[in-house]
Scaffold this active site. Structure first.
Site, PDB file in Angstrom:
ATOM      1  N   GLY A  59      39.092  42.706  43.434  1.00 51.37           N
ATOM      2  CA  GLY A  59      39.402  41.292  43.244  1.00 51.37           C
ATOM      3  C   GLY A  59      40.316  41.061  42.069  1.00 51.37           C
ATOM      4  O   GLY A  59      41.257  40.265  42.132  1.00 51.37           O
ATOM      5  N   GLU A  60      40.070  41.773  40.977  1.00 55.13           N
ATOM      6  CA  GLU A  60      40.896  41.633  39.791  1.00 55.13           C
ATOM      7  C   GLU A  60      42.285  42.234  40.013  1.00 55.13           C
ATOM      8  O   GLU A  60      43.275  41.759  39.461  1.00 55.13           O
ATOM      9  CB  GLU A  60      40.215  42.293  38.584  1.00 55.13           C
ATOM     10  CG  GLU A  60      38.958  41.575  38.126  1.00 55.13           C
ATOM     11  CD  GLU A  60      37.779  41.777  39.076  1.00 55.13           C
ATOM     12  OE1 GLU A  60      37.014  40.819  39.274  1.00 55.13           O
ATOM     13  OE2 GLU A  60      37.634  42.901  39.624  1.00 55.13           O
ATOM     14  N   TYR A  61      42.343  43.281  40.828  1.00 50.32           N
ATOM     15  CA  TYR A  61      43.654  43.842  41.196  1.00 50.32           C
ATOM     16  C   TYR A  61      44.499  42.780  41.902  1.00 50.32           C
ATOM     17  O   TYR A  61      45.689  42.607  41.600  1.00 50.32           O
ATOM     18  CB  TYR A  61      43.474  45.058  42.118  1.00 50.32           C
ATOM     19  CG  TYR A  61      44.746  45.496  42.802  1.00 50.32           C
ATOM     20  CD1 TYR A  61      45.667  46.301  42.143  1.00 50.32           C
ATOM     21  CD2 TYR A  61      45.034  45.090  44.112  1.00 50.32           C
ATOM     22  CE1 TYR A  61      46.851  46.697  42.767  1.00 50.32           C
ATOM     23  CE2 TYR A  61      46.203  45.477  44.737  1.00 50.32           C
ATOM     24  CZ  TYR A  61      47.104  46.279  44.058  1.00 50.32           C
ATOM     25  OH  TYR A  61      48.272  46.653  44.684  1.00 50.32           O
ATOM     26  N   GLY A  64      45.761  40.364  39.408  1.00 47.28           N
ATOM     27  CA  GLY A  64      46.802  40.913  38.542  1.00 47.28           C
ATOM     28  C   GLY A  64      48.108  41.202  39.244  1.00 47.28           C
ATOM     29  O   GLY A  64      49.159  41.308  38.586  1.00 47.28           O
TER      30      GLY A  64
END
Length: 411
Positions: A59-61, A64
């Site tokens: 999710g953070e990928y 970003g």
């Protein structure tokens, strides 16, 4: 305190190989880190200028990625090194095309942090949303590294804002600038003495808009849907699937149902199939010519969710009847698709705002669930209005990437 913390992390590092024997994920967590320094040393032999992005998981990928794409344009001579903490992120995106090198982040001991940063020597560093590893942060502060938090989220119950959180508050001083999602986070940071803050919003909005602009509907999906209404049940968990199986088994013809489970292990797929009393097919075994006759299609594969939501007349985003809560409601919302979720969404700012504004419908019981689904199926004007609110909300909240890049342009 740093010494005690490092000793505890070092102890974890020593014990993990023993504990990991009975867990595939933990085995990946350990074995994936075994060659990190060798890979990094080999990569750095040509002495490239580097920019480091760190994300916790998948999710953070995705959050970003818009920043990575723009940074790559703005710094074309630099190499991007991407690290993950979690196997669920690394294993799915280890072959991504945006980074020049993708690695696991070594555990946060003082020795690992020093070795990693001495090898990498990044010109810029971006941590996405969270991940506050004290030894890495201390080492970057010592090196005067330009470190940025993007799409940051802060809540009052976090350790930074407790009387005993001084150790972690000190770690935050490593950040050159905080790009936070909302004013609440900014006020919390100001309350503990930070002023280097921009309320930029969430880069996930930029990401879903970019993905939606390039989505294509696969032939098999068109074949399955035909002229019927299509309900997509995305990122579903067993509690969601039981709710839906009961509904589907009593539903009339004219609506097709497509499951994209969060867990595609055979045990969960088999259990879902067992509960269905209508004709169904499974993606891994389907035949195009047989799809029109199926009422339900179970997609036991990953990578299709956006195109599924794009074709949906109604979307259900799973996870809301359990912990930690619902999955990403923005993915269907960008298409103007009315969205239904379970009751556990309060930790997700975008879902909370959408429910409040009427762009997402939340249900907390089987009776409420049936009522809302029937409403959306039988009242097209209501469904269109819910979908319009959701789509407008996403479009109005883009721009976080531009905010970050504007700041970087002035460095």
């Amino acid at each position: 305190m740093y010494t005690l913390y490092s000793l505890l992390v070092r102890l974890v590092e020593l014990v993990l190989p023993l504990v990991a024997r009975n867990s595939v994920k933990l085995q990946q967590f350990v074995s994936g880190r075994a060659t990190v320094f060798a890979q990094l040393s080999d990569f750095m032999r040509s002495e490239p200028q580097t920019i480091w992005f760190h994300t916790a998981s998948l999710g953070e990928y995705e959050q970003g990625l818009p920043i990575m794409e723009e940074v790559k344009k703005q710094y074309p001579k630099h190499k991007i090194v991407l690290t993950f903490f979690s196997p669920s992120g690394y294993e799915i995106r280890k072959n991504n095309k945006i980074a020049d090198l993708t690695l696991y982040l070594p555990l946060d001991t003082a020795a690992n942090a020093r070795k990693f940063l001495n090898l990498l020597n990044p010109e810029l560093v971006f941590f996405v949303k969270y991940e506050y590893w004290p030894n890495y942060l201390q080492e970057m502060k010592r090196n005067n590294t330009k470190l940025f938090l993007v799409s940051g989220v802060f809540r009052s119950n976090q350790i930074f804002f407790k009387w005993y959180g001084g150790f972690y508050r000190k770690a935050l001083t490593a950040f050159s600038h905080f790009f936070v999602q909302n004013a609440t986070g900014a006020e919390l940071l100001r309350g503990i003495g930070f002023q280097n803050i921009t309320v930029s919003g969430d880069t996930r909005f930029d990401r879903v808009v970019a993905i939606a602009a390039n989505v294509k509907t696969p032939e098999w999906l068109t074949n399955f849907k035909g002229s019927d209404n299509l309900i997509v049940i995305g990122s579903s968990w067993p509690k969601d699937e039981q709710l839906w199986a009961n509904y589907i088994n009593g539903s009339a013809a004219g609506t097709k149902f497509l499951f994209a489970p969060h867990n595609i292990k055979s045990e969960q797929i088999t259990e879902l199939q067992r509960q269905l009393r209508v004709p169904f097919s499974t993606f891994s075994t389907m035949k195009l010519e047989e799809l029109p006759a199926a009422r339900v299609l179970i997609v036991d594969a990953i990578g299709f969710l956006t195109s599924l939501y794009a074709a949906a007349d109604i979307a259900y985003v799973g996870g809301g009847f359990g912990n930690p809560g619902i999955h990403n409601v923005l993915e269907p919302a960008i298409f103007g698709t009315p969205v239904v979720i379970g009751p556990n969404y309060n930790h997700f700012a975008e879902a909370t705002a959408l429910v409040k504004n009427g762009g997402v419908l939340s249900v907390d019981s089987e009776a409420a669930f049936r009522e809302k689904i029937d409403l959306l199926l039988n009242e097209p004007d209501v469904a269109a209005e819910v979908g319009h609110i959701a789509q407008t909300f996403v479009q109005m909240n883009t721009g976080a990437t531009a905010s970050v890049m504007k700041y970087l342009g002035n460095l």
